[in-house]
Scaffold this motif. Structure first.
Motif, PDB file in Angstrom:
ATOM      1  N   SER A 124     -82.005   4.375 -55.142  1.00  0.00           N
ATOM      2  CA  SER A 124     -81.600   3.590 -56.327  1.00  0.00           C
ATOM      3  C   SER A 124     -82.241   4.074 -57.625  1.00  0.00           C
ATOM      4  N   TRP A 248     -88.321  17.633 -53.868  1.00  0.00           N
ATOM      5  CA  TRP A 248     -88.422  16.167 -53.717  1.00  0.00           C
ATOM      6  C   TRP A 248     -87.381  15.522 -54.623  1.00  0.00           C
ATOM      7  N   PHE A 266     -89.540  16.724 -44.205  1.00  0.00           N
ATOM      8  CA  PHE A 266     -89.579  15.592 -45.133  1.00  0.00           C
ATOM      9  C   PHE A 266     -90.710  14.685 -44.679  1.00  0.00           C
ATOM     10  N   TYR A 268     -92.785  10.950 -45.867  1.00  0.00           N
ATOM     11  CA  TYR A 268     -93.299   9.873 -46.687  1.00  0.00           C
ATOM     12  C   TYR A 268     -94.435   9.255 -45.869  1.00  0.00           C
ATOM     13  N   GLU A 286     -83.499   3.144 -42.413  1.00  0.00           N
ATOM     14  CA  GLU A 286     -83.751   4.450 -43.026  1.00  0.00           C
ATOM     15  C   GLU A 286     -84.304   5.411 -41.950  1.00  0.00           C
TER      16      GLU A 286
END
Ligand code: AHG
Ligand code: MN
Ligand code: MN
Ligand code: MN
Length: 341
Positions: A124, A248, A266, A268, A286
């Protein structure tokens, strides 16, 4: 004669004919794909469609269960998916990043045997600056004998998924899907309005020289993550013996699509800011769907200590640290964490 294009519809009918999916699951995927087409159109209008910016009344942000200020497109995408799936008869209930709790299908419609979870609009923060965003979805079976599912019925590990996918709204609108037999990409033919099979059997290279992480959080990471990235940044002069490149996008869908297409890792990870909540990214809509897609493409997905798909959910919006992508690189990152523990 050019080779006949295989539409998503034909692909799903052939999966059903091969006994790999039920007619209901085929219907469900078609409905989600149709909803993604509508979201793609709304996203594509941008300022012309009055869909940019924050949701909520003037000066009064609309905050979701995540504690995030919702964007107009978060809310619109959620509504599109809810409406598309209400009357089809293939679902018993649905859950969304944008809804506090799951919702059974309204009584006025017949209910089916599946549960749908989704992140209606991922990335978003990129909407207002015209960078790729997407929709992520995951499909579970509704437990036997449950006609009115509650949140607890959604709390199944990622290995229980029967389908997962995302639609990335970028230069192309591309749907990437697995029903447990490989990961396949379908590009939207805007003139015809249908998704066309463009990659059958995406494969992630085992090795990579490209990593995706938000480096601004480096000082907040746990020691094993500091060590892993520190070594990686030392390039060919360091223990990894090769130079890495970094990307990123800050839309998980865009970063994962790049990794499915050309490899990469990837991450996080936990940092001291998001650790109290268990991480930044959400497991159910996700991390798990992306882990399913990545494993089906020959990659790996982990929390840094556990195979992602084996995590036992404790809540609909549970957060987890995420490492996914090229198998050998994910294993390297996990090794740093296991050595440290
Ligand atoms: P969402 O927009 O659905 O809330 O998800 C955003 C997520 C994910 O898409 C992305 O990888 C990550 O947030 C980016 O986080 P930072 O802004 O902290 O880099
Ligand atoms: Mn969000
Ligand atoms: Mn997201
Ligand atoms: Mn989202």
């Amino acid at each position: 004669m050019t080779q006949a294009q295989i539409s998503l519809t034909r692909f799903l009918i052939e999966e059903q004919r091969a006994g790999r999916i039920t007619p209901e699951l085929r219907l469900l995927v078609e409905v989600v794909a149709r909803a993604c087409k509508r979201i793609s159109i709304a996203v594509g209008k941008g300022a012309l469609g009055g869909v940019l910016g924050d949701a909520g009344e003037a000066g009064q942000a609309s905050i979701n269960v995540q504690g995030e200020a919702q964007k107009k497109l978060d809310v619109l995408s959620n509504e599109i998916l809810l409406e598309a799936n209400a009357w089809g008869g293939h679902l018993a209930g649905l859950a969304s990043e944008e809804m506090d709790h799951s919702q059974p299908i309204p009584d006025v419609y017949p209910r089916g045997n599946y549960l749908l979870l989704f992140d209606p609009l991922d990335g978003s923060s990129n909407i207002d600056v015209n960078v790729s965003v997407g929709t992520i979805f995951s499909v579970l079976r509704c437990p036997e004998g449950v006609t009115t599912p509650g949140d607890e019925h959604f709390l199944q590990p990622g290995t229980a998924q029967v389908a997962a996918g995302y639609c990335v709204y970028g230069p192309q609108t591309t749907l990437v899907l697995t029903v447990g037999h490989g990961t396949h990409a379908f590009t939207l033919d805007r003139e015809v309005g249908s998704f066309v099979l463009t990659v059958r059997g995406m494969r992630i290279p085992e090795e990579t020289k490209e990593f995706a992480v938000n480096m601004s959080n480096q000082r907040f990471w746990e020691p094993p993550m500091q060590a892993y990235v520190g070594d990686l940044l030392r390039g060919k002069d360091g223990p990894r013996g090769k130079d890495f490149n970094m990307r990123w996008v800050a839309s998980m869908v865009a970063d994962v699509h790049r990794i499915l297409t050309r490899g990469g890792i990837f991450s996080y990870p936990l940092d001291s800011k998001c650790a109290p909540k268990g991480g930044k990214l959400r497991l159910m809509y996700e991390a798990n769907p992306m882990a399913f897609l990545v494993e089906q493409a020959g990659g790996a997905a982990s929390t840094g200590r556990t195979r992602m798909l084996e995590v036992q959910p404790t809540g609909l919006h549970m957060r987890v640290p995420v490492f996914l992508g090229s198998k050998a690189e994910v294993e390297a990152a996990v090794a740093y964490h296991l050595r440290h523990d």
